[in-house]
Design an enzyme around this catalytic site. Structure first.
Site, short mmCIF file in Angstrom:
data_model
loop_
_atom_site.label_atom_id
_atom_site.label_comp_id
_atom_site.label_asym_id
_atom_site.label_seq_id
_atom_site.Cartn_x
_atom_site.Cartn_y
_atom_site.Cartn_z
CB THR A 46 -0.91 0.01 1.25
OG1 THR A 46 -1.66 -1.20 1.28
CG2 THR A 46 -1.84 1.19 1.22
CE1 TYR A 109 -16.67 0.37 -3.09
CE2 TYR A 109 -17.27 -1.48 -4.49
CZ TYR A 109 -17.51 -0.19 -4.05
OH TYR A 109 -18.55 0.53 -4.55
CE1 TYR A 135 -1.88 -4.67 6.22
CE2 TYR A 135 -1.65 -4.25 3.86
CZ TYR A 135 -1.70 -3.79 5.15
OH TYR A 135 -1.58 -2.44 5.41
NE ARG A 140 -4.02 1.83 3.83
CZ ARG A 140 -3.91 2.97 3.15
NH1 ARG A 140 -4.67 3.18 2.09
NH2 ARG A 140 -3.03 3.89 3.50
CB ILE A 206 5.35 -5.10 7.36
CG1 ILE A 206 5.82 -6.55 7.20
CG2 ILE A 206 5.47 -4.35 6.03
CD1 ILE A 206 5.02 -7.36 6.20
#
Length: 296
Positions: A46, A109, A135, A140, A206
């Protein structure tokens, strides 16, 4: 996957003023991170603005990082999306020679059910032998991958080796840590929860800030893994303002402002993101300054 313990950094994609990819800046950033002591590099996540890059640009970013890295650190490649069939096709054609693992985000989404999330990662797992790090980033994706789903996948598929947990919910993180297989990695996906995750039994982070201040951040994580709690928290609190500042106007606008301060790349981002404001850049530069004195 001991090579993926510690501090991984989700690399930015630096741009020129015309918003083409600045490959020389990308090489500088790779070398800066390696010299700073991070443990591995994450490509096209991202933070790399991967959703704004076309196929040729993604290949350019991959080739530039592989070339700059010269085999010095393990590489993880982001391959994710909200169409399972497209991701399966992409992974089937994936050249794994230079990459130790794939980082794949839970579908966004669409807002799938937990069974839908399970079937998505099942489909990915079954078309590759490459290790997969799931992930989870509900802020998001619009849906949270529950611990029960993460654990079910970890038990059912050998090549699903870990999860990057960015729910920001330490209770959720602890549920996974408590019930996971011994070798399954729980990796913090939020800088602010990186040290608490490590001290609770996680494998590392990360990080976004870690690429801007790789020495301090990797020292913090290393101290946490070594159970040097006081030293780790001293670094955590020194870095905490930066963890908040770089996300104040969205990611990667903040971390790119750090790279501009360091003289490694411009702060350019692609729409619909916009560059960090002058006020934020000023605050970020003030935050970074003491770390420059330490490393000078």
């Amino acid at each position: 996957m001991e090579q993926l313990q510690g501090t991984g950094v989700a690399l930015v994609t630096p741009f020129n003023t015309d918003l083409s990819i600045d490959t020389e800046a990308l090489r500088r950033i790779v070398n800066y991170c390696i010299d700073g002591g991070v443990d591995y590099l994450v490509v096209l996540g991202t933070t790399g603005e991967s959703v704004t890059l076309n196929k040729a640009e993604k290949m350019l970013v991959m080739d530039t990082i592989v070339s700059a890295n010269m085999g010095r650190l393990p590489l993880v490649l982001g391959i994710g999306g909200n169409s399972t069939y497209r991701i399966v096709d992409e992974i089937k054609s994936f050249e794994s020679e230079h990459f130790s693992a794939i980082l794949s985000v839970s579908p966004y989404y669409n807002k799938p059910t937990q069974e839908g999330i399970y079937q998505h990662f099942k489909a990915i797992s079954e078309v590759t032998h490459t290790p997969i790090i799931m992930y989870n980033v509900p802020g998001r994706t619009g849906s949270n991958m529950l611990p029960e789903t993460s654990l079910r996948l970890s038990h059912d598929f050998e090549n699903i080796i870990g999860i990057k947990e960015a729910s920001g919910d330490m209770v959720q993180v602890q549920k996974i840590l408590k019930n996971k297989n011994k070798d399954f990695m729980v990796i913090s996906g939020d800088d602010i929860t990186a040290l608490p995750t490590v001290l609770a039994g996680g494998s590392g982070v990360i990080s976004v800030l870690g690429q801007g201040l790789p020495t301090a951040f990797s020292q913090m994580i290393r101290a946490g893994l070594n159970r040097e709690v006081d030293a780790a928290y001293q670094l955590h609190y020194a870095l905490q303002d930066g963890m908040e500042l770089i996300f104040k106007e969205g990611n990667p606008a903040g971390i790119k402002a750090i790279f501009e301060t360091l003289g490694l790349s411009s702060a350019e981002v692609r729409l619909p993101l916009v560059e960090a404001s002058s006020a934020l850049k000023k605050d970020i530069a003030a935050f970074v300054q003491p770390f420059l004195k330490v490393t000078a």
